[in-house]
Design an enzyme around this catalytic site. Sequence first.
Site, short mmCIF file in Angstrom:
data_model
loop_
_atom_site.label_atom_id
_atom_site.label_comp_id
_atom_site.label_asym_id
_atom_site.label_seq_id
_atom_site.Cartn_x
_atom_site.Cartn_y
_atom_site.Cartn_z
N TYR A 145 13.68 99.75 35.92
CA TYR A 145 14.77 101.01 37.23
C TYR A 145 15.45 101.70 36.62
O TYR A 145 16.10 102.59 36.69
CB TYR A 145 14.68 99.33 37.68
CG TYR A 145 15.18 100.50 39.39
CD1 TYR A 145 14.55 100.35 40.35
CD2 TYR A 145 16.78 99.48 39.57
CE1 TYR A 145 14.86 101.31 41.95
CE2 TYR A 145 17.08 100.14 40.98
CZ TYR A 145 16.28 101.06 41.72
OH TYR A 145 17.35 101.30 43.13
N PHE A 191 19.13 84.06 51.40
CA PHE A 191 20.27 83.74 51.65
C PHE A 191 20.48 83.74 52.73
O PHE A 191 20.00 82.62 53.69
CB PHE A 191 21.67 84.05 51.33
CG PHE A 191 21.92 83.87 49.87
CD1 PHE A 191 21.42 83.45 48.71
CD2 PHE A 191 23.50 83.94 49.26
CE1 PHE A 191 21.76 83.17 47.64
CE2 PHE A 191 24.59 83.76 48.04
CZ PHE A 191 23.53 83.16 47.31
N1 UDP Z 1 20.96 86.32 42.98
C1 UDP Z 1 21.57 84.68 43.64
N2 UDP Z 1 20.52 83.87 44.18
C2 UDP Z 1 19.33 84.50 44.97
C3 UDP Z 1 19.10 85.82 44.49
C4 UDP Z 1 19.80 86.29 43.53
O1 UDP Z 1 22.33 84.34 42.71
O2 UDP Z 1 18.64 83.88 45.74
C5 UDP Z 1 21.84 87.03 42.32
C6 UDP Z 1 21.20 87.76 40.99
O3 UDP Z 1 21.54 87.26 39.95
C7 UDP Z 1 22.26 88.68 41.51
C8 UDP Z 1 22.97 89.04 42.49
O4 UDP Z 1 22.54 87.65 43.39
O5 UDP Z 1 23.43 88.50 39.65
C9 UDP Z 1 22.60 89.86 43.64
O6 UDP Z 1 21.23 89.96 43.24
P1 UDP Z 1 20.19 91.09 43.93
O7 UDP Z 1 19.19 91.03 44.19
O8 UDP Z 1 20.01 91.09 45.36
O9 UDP Z 1 20.28 92.57 43.04
P2 UDP Z 1 20.83 92.80 42.08
O10 UDP Z 1 22.42 94.04 42.09
O11 UDP Z 1 21.50 92.68 41.14
O12 UDP Z 1 20.00 94.54 41.56
#
Ligand code: UDP
Length: 311
Positions: A145, A191
């Site tokens: 990505y 969440f």
């Molecule tokens: N994350 C989490 N629980 C979840 C999904 C994501 O703790 O069920 C964490 C993930 O590891 C990251 C942050 O939340 O550190 C944001 O993740 P997301 O997948 O929303 O997008 P990113 O900003 O990483 O592209």
Amino acid sequence: MRILITGGAGFLGSHLTDRFLSEGHEVIVLDNLITGSLENIAHHFGNERFQFIKHDVTNYIHVPGPLDVVMHFASPASPIDFDRIPIQILKVNSLGTHNALGLALNKRARFFLASTSEVYGDPLVHPQPESYWGNVNPIGIRGVYDESKRFAESITMAYHRVHGVETRIVRIFNTYGPRMRLNDGRVIPNFVSQALRGEPLTIYGDGTQTRSFTFVRDEIEGFHRLLFSDEVFPVNIGNTRETTMLELAEIINRLTGNKAGITFLPLPHKDDPKKRRPDIAKARTLLGWEPAIDLETGLEETIAWFREQMR
Ligand code: UDP
């Protein structure tokens, strides 16, 4: 204006479609529905200013008639897609961006690229201004990505410099709101759907990593202002409030009344950025833009929408 939106059946693309149609413009949506959904645009079927074409923009794009604007929003963007469909992601941001730029050149249309804060990778500079070059692992799982969006920015600048295409590049930070997929895999849809099912929220890692979340209406307003500005170089559009995943989980459990708490799971990708927050001085000065909707307010609206979907 006659506006083409690639990825117009997706989360951001469909909100853009709504905005342009509400202003009286004509909108043509191209989408292969790999992550987009017809439900996001179904309310426009029958509107004579709206057209949907099922098309994969990694293939040549043929659209009859004039176009004033090409908005390139096609691309899976959730980290679960980085594992699931990495080659499609590389193709849509490389071949797809090339085709969308070729179309813009051919129609003498303005071109608008949806880029991302992921061009900064796991940033070593905090907050991230547009002048920061980033810290990206090209061969990591997220690299498909990050690197293809970086390529998309490069080819966009090249079309501007070589062919004189009027181009705009937005770097989009974490955005949330209605129409995210229930199974999107990103943190807010995860969440919220877990909380509404009364389950513990899954925190990856220790939850101290941060993100800055922008509500979709704010984000769309930023895109709109950038499109109609004169700025050719990238502009960050995102919220400056930085939240840890632990804080986010606490807020969502509070707003939903979920008593199941949290659970810790391993980080899916080792390159998961530890901190992310935009420097938005440029957007403030150039566009007079800043986010207006606070996290709790945006989450309330998002939770209400997810509740409706899960009924
Ligand atoms: N994350 C989490 N629980 C979840 C999904 C994501 O703790 O069920 C964490 C993930 O590891 C990251 C942050 O939340 O550190 C944001 O993740 P997301 O997948 O929303 O997008 P990113 O900003 O990483 O592209």
